[in-house]
Design a protein around this motif. Structure first.
Motif, PDB file in Angstrom:
ATOM      1  N   HIS A  62      22.465  60.639  29.593  1.00 63.07           N
ATOM      2  CA  HIS A  62      22.346  61.135  28.226  1.00 63.07           C
ATOM      3  C   HIS A  62      22.934  62.533  27.995  1.00 63.07           C
ATOM      4  CE1 HIS A  62      19.955  57.711  26.986  1.00 63.07           C
ATOM      5  NE2 HIS A  62      19.167  57.877  28.049  1.00 63.07           N
ATOM      6  N   TYR A  63      22.866  63.405  28.998  1.00 64.99           N
ATOM      7  CA  TYR A  63      23.302  64.788  28.772  1.00 64.99           C
ATOM      8  C   TYR A  63      24.663  65.107  29.407  1.00 64.99           C
ATOM      9  CZ  TYR A  63      18.734  65.995  26.850  1.00 64.99           C
ATOM     10  OH  TYR A  63      17.623  66.063  26.047  1.00 64.99           O
ATOM     11  N   PHE A  64      24.923  64.522  30.548  1.00 62.35           N
ATOM     12  CA  PHE A  64      26.171  64.818  31.264  1.00 62.35           C
ATOM     13  C   PHE A  64      27.416  64.541  30.407  1.00 62.35           C
ATOM     14  CE2 PHE A  64      29.147  64.348  34.906  1.00 62.35           C
ATOM     15  CZ  PHE A  64      28.831  65.505  35.592  1.00 62.35           C
ATOM     16  N   PRO A  65      27.460  63.398  29.683  1.00 61.10           N
ATOM     17  CA  PRO A  65      28.677  63.098  28.902  1.00 61.10           C
ATOM     18  C   PRO A  65      28.875  64.009  27.698  1.00 61.10           C
ATOM     19  CG  PRO A  65      27.386  61.095  29.335  1.00 61.10           C
ATOM     20  CD  PRO A  65      26.511  62.259  29.658  1.00 61.10           C
ATOM     21  N   LEU A  66      27.865  64.765  27.299  1.00 63.35           N
ATOM     22  CA  LEU A  66      27.981  65.597  26.097  1.00 63.35           C
ATOM     23  C   LEU A  66      29.118  66.603  26.203  1.00 63.35           C
ATOM     24  CD1 LEU A  66      24.254  66.389  25.170  1.00 63.35           C
ATOM     25  CD2 LEU A  66      25.779  64.687  24.151  1.00 63.35           C
ATOM     26  N   LEU A  67      29.381  67.088  27.422  1.00 57.73           N
ATOM     27  CA  LEU A  67      30.395  68.126  27.587  1.00 57.73           C
ATOM     28  C   LEU A  67      31.809  67.563  27.531  1.00 57.73           C
ATOM     29  CD1 LEU A  67      28.759  70.409  30.287  1.00 57.73           C
ATOM     30  CD2 LEU A  67      28.757  70.630  27.818  1.00 57.73           C
ATOM     31  N   SER A  68      31.940  66.239  27.370  1.00 57.61           N
ATOM     32  CA  SER A  68      33.263  65.633  27.209  1.00 57.61           C
ATOM     33  C   SER A  68      33.570  65.325  25.739  1.00 57.61           C
ATOM     34  CB  SER A  68      33.341  64.325  28.015  1.00 57.61           C
ATOM     35  OG  SER A  68      33.137  64.571  29.388  1.00 57.61           O
ATOM     36  N   ARG A  69      32.609  65.589  24.874  1.00 59.65           N
ATOM     37  CA  ARG A  69      32.800  65.290  23.451  1.00 59.65           C
ATOM     38  C   ARG A  69      33.655  66.366  22.778  1.00 59.65           C
ATOM     39  NH1 ARG A  69      26.955  63.535  21.095  1.00 59.65           N
ATOM     40  NH2 ARG A  69      27.865  64.727  19.365  1.00 59.65           N
ATOM     41  N   PRO A  70      34.381  66.001  21.742  1.00 56.56           N
ATOM     42  CA  PRO A  70      35.264  66.981  21.063  1.00 56.56           C
ATOM     43  C   PRO A  70      34.502  68.082  20.327  1.00 56.56           C
ATOM     44  CG  PRO A  70      35.256  64.869  19.885  1.00 56.56           C
ATOM     45  CD  PRO A  70      34.540  64.638  21.184  1.00 56.56           C
ATOM     46  N   ASP A  71      33.232  67.835  19.995  1.00 57.01           N
ATOM     47  CA  ASP A  71      32.490  68.848  19.236  1.00 57.01           C
ATOM     48  C   ASP A  71      31.711  69.817  20.138  1.00 57.01           C
ATOM     49  OD1 ASP A  71      30.682  66.969  20.145  1.00 57.01           O
ATOM     50  OD2 ASP A  71      29.405  67.062  18.354  1.00 57.01           O
ATOM     51  N   VAL A  72      31.991  69.805  21.433  1.00 55.95           N
ATOM     52  CA  VAL A  72      31.280  70.703  22.336  1.00 55.95           C
ATOM     53  C   VAL A  72      31.621  72.160  21.985  1.00 55.95           C
ATOM     54  CG1 VAL A  72      33.101  70.665  24.102  1.00 55.95           C
ATOM     55  CG2 VAL A  72      30.771  71.208  24.764  1.00 55.95           C
ATOM     56  N   PRO A  73      30.645  73.065  21.911  1.00 55.22           N
ATOM     57  CA  PRO A  73      30.929  74.478  21.592  1.00 55.22           C
ATOM     58  C   PRO A  73      31.943  75.091  22.558  1.00 55.22           C
ATOM     59  CG  PRO A  73      28.575  74.041  21.491  1.00 55.22           C
ATOM     60  CD  PRO A  73      29.202  72.812  22.069  1.00 55.22           C
ATOM     61  N   GLN A  74      32.708  76.017  22.052  1.00 54.63           N
ATOM     62  CA  GLN A  74      33.794  76.614  22.831  1.00 54.63           C
ATOM     63  C   GLN A  74      33.296  77.228  24.129  1.00 54.63           C
ATOM     64  OE1 GLN A  74      37.065  76.500  21.994  1.00 54.63           O
ATOM     65  NE2 GLN A  74      37.561  77.480  23.951  1.00 54.63           N
ATOM     66  N   ASP A  75      32.147  77.932  24.090  1.00 58.90           N
ATOM     67  CA  ASP A  75      31.688  78.615  25.299  1.00 58.90           C
ATOM     68  C   ASP A  75      31.035  77.672  26.311  1.00 58.90           C
ATOM     69  OD1 ASP A  75      29.594  78.152  23.597  1.00 58.90           O
ATOM     70  OD2 ASP A  75      28.520  79.994  24.084  1.00 58.90           O
ATOM     71  N   LEU A  76      30.917  76.382  25.947  1.00 58.14           N
ATOM     72  CA  LEU A  76      30.391  75.406  26.912  1.00 58.14           C
ATOM     73  C   LEU A  76      31.492  74.541  27.517  1.00 58.14           C
ATOM     74  CD1 LEU A  76      27.115  74.080  25.209  1.00 58.14           C
ATOM     75  CD2 LEU A  76      27.344  75.784  27.037  1.00 58.14           C
ATOM     76  N   ARG A  77      32.700  74.670  27.010  1.00 58.64           N
ATOM     77  CA  ARG A  77      33.800  73.864  27.533  1.00 58.64           C
ATOM     78  C   ARG A  77      34.160  74.296  28.953  1.00 58.64           C
ATOM     79  NH1 ARG A  77      37.729  73.310  22.155  1.00 58.64           N
ATOM     80  NH2 ARG A  77      36.156  72.203  20.877  1.00 58.64           N
ATOM     81  N   GLY A  78      34.325  73.308  29.796  1.00 57.86           N
ATOM     82  CA  GLY A  78      34.670  73.591  31.193  1.00 57.86           C
ATOM     83  C   GLY A  78      33.509  74.126  32.018  1.00 57.86           C
TER      84      GLY A  78
END
Length: 395
Positions: A77-93
């Motif tokens: 449920h949570y791991f795939p969230l960081l692959s979504r296009p709406d992820v906040p900029q400071d959480l990318r990568g």
């Protein structure tokens, strides 16, 4: 769970009848009272450790299933969230910093450890071997614990994961789920200690395995914090990644040539590092490098002084004045350090002996194999006054 029902009757014929009903079976023991009821009671008490062991094992298995389910829940449920296009900029990568090595922990438990624990259900005392067979995999927990503060700092101010929690209708947030591995390694320690407490003298082999498993788990509990502390070392001119494993770190009063200083001391496989604790601009502790000593150059006196909290380290090829006395806060800390340092010194002694043997063989010189390496009688438990020392005899 099966119950044991006990019926104790005093017969007119001066005999005692002890009847035990368990799992549908009835066991009856008859004894002359003159032989003492204590014998009967001892037989009875001998049954309870087995029952308690199975209860502890049942708890270990049930909580293991729930733990693996929780890890799967996070990854689903949570791991795939960081692959979504709406992820906040400071959480990318930042997936690695947020989740650490959670995937590896899940794979280890789901594919290996859970099944091996289940295989021990009928023989709880075999559980120690499960932990020892995966000693290296449990190192994942120290690395996870080291990463946890970074993870907490990244997610505590974000509503991005909070929205997912509300969508799932879950009462627990992501931070609580990510705490599960830290709680699990602590739970292993508690349950292994309970199993160890139930071992009886004639189970010495299994007891040794469970004790060793407990030490593996406790080391990882401590090692995660040690790695965090190591990251706070400053101004060190050594590459700490090349000094072998960090074994432990503690605070000592260090006495050298009548000068007494409070130091945070780090014991690596190849070096002892001395640092001074200071506060940085954020008010956090940092450890400023002062000096280091290679473990291959020292000897050790197990105990000195009258408090039982001090030991000595000294250089084998320097003046006797070059001696450092380390005074721990407690005897337990001192004993742990001397035990680990003794192990390091013996490993180095054996390695040094083997290297010289290979050199002699390479040079075509004769070699008489050695069958035993032992310290001198006065070198094991010496003190300062008798100058008893611990020093591996390497030649």
């Amino acid at each position: 769970m099966n119950k044991i029902i006990i019926v104790f009757r005093h017969q007119p014929s001066n005999t005692a009848v002890l009847q035990m009903r368990s799992a549908g079976h009835i066991f009856t023991l008859t004894s002359d009272i003159s032989l003492s009821i204590i014998i009967i009671i001892e037989i009875l008490l001998s049954l309870f450790p087995c029952r308690k062991l199975h209860r502890i094992m049942e708890e270990l298995l049930l909580t293991e299933v729930e733990y693996v389910r929780s890890l799967c829940y996070i990854l689903t449920h949570y791991f795939p969230l960081l692959s979504r296009p709406d992820v906040p900029q400071d959480l990318r990568g930042q997936r690695g910093r947020i989740f650490g090595n959670l995937e590896k922990l899940y794979d280890f438990h789901c594919q290996h450890f859970q099944q091996e624990l289940e295989a021990c259900q009928a023989e709880p005392l075999g559980v120690g071997r499960c932990f020892l067979n995966h000693r290296e995999s449990f190192g994942l927990y120290a690395l996870y614990s080291k990463n946890k503060p970074q993870s907490d700092a990244l997610i505590q101010h974000h509503r991005y994961f909070k929205r997912k929690q509300m969508e799932l209708g879950d009462s627990m947030d992501l931070s609580s789920y990510l705490l599960k591995p830290v709680q699990r390694i602590s739970k292993y320690s508690l349950l292994l200690q309970e199993i160890l407490d139930e071992c009886v003298p004639d189970q010495s082999g299994e007891r040794e395995e469970i004790q060793a498993a407990l030490e593996v788990v406790r080391f990882q509990l401590r090692h995660g914090n040690d790695l965090l502390t190591m990251d706070a070392i400053r101004d060190c001119d050594l590459n700490l990644n090349e000094q072998g494993q960090l074994i432990r770190q503690d605070e000592f009063w260090v006495i050298f040539r009548k000068k007494r200083s409070l130091r945070r001391v780090f014991l690596f496989q190849d070096v002892i590092l001395f640092t001074k604790t200071k506060k940085n601009d954020c008010g956090d502790d940092v450890y400023v490098y002062k000096m280091s000593i290679k473990t291959c150059e020292i000897g050790m006196t197990h105990s000195c002084g009258v408090s039982g909290r001090s030991f000595e380290i000294w250089f084998r090829r320097r003046r006797s004045q070059d001696t450092y006395i380390l005074q721990a806060e407690t005897r337990d800390v001192k004993e742990a350090w001397t035990r680990d340092l003794e192990h390091i010194l013996w490993e180095q002694a054996l390695k040094s002996r083997e290297l010289r043997r290979q050199e002699r063989l390479f040079m075509g010189m004769g070699w008489k194999p050695f069958s035993d390496i032992q310290p001198r009688n006065d070198a094991v438990n010496g003190d300062v006054t008798g100058r008893g020392i611990y020093q591996p005899i390497t030649g």
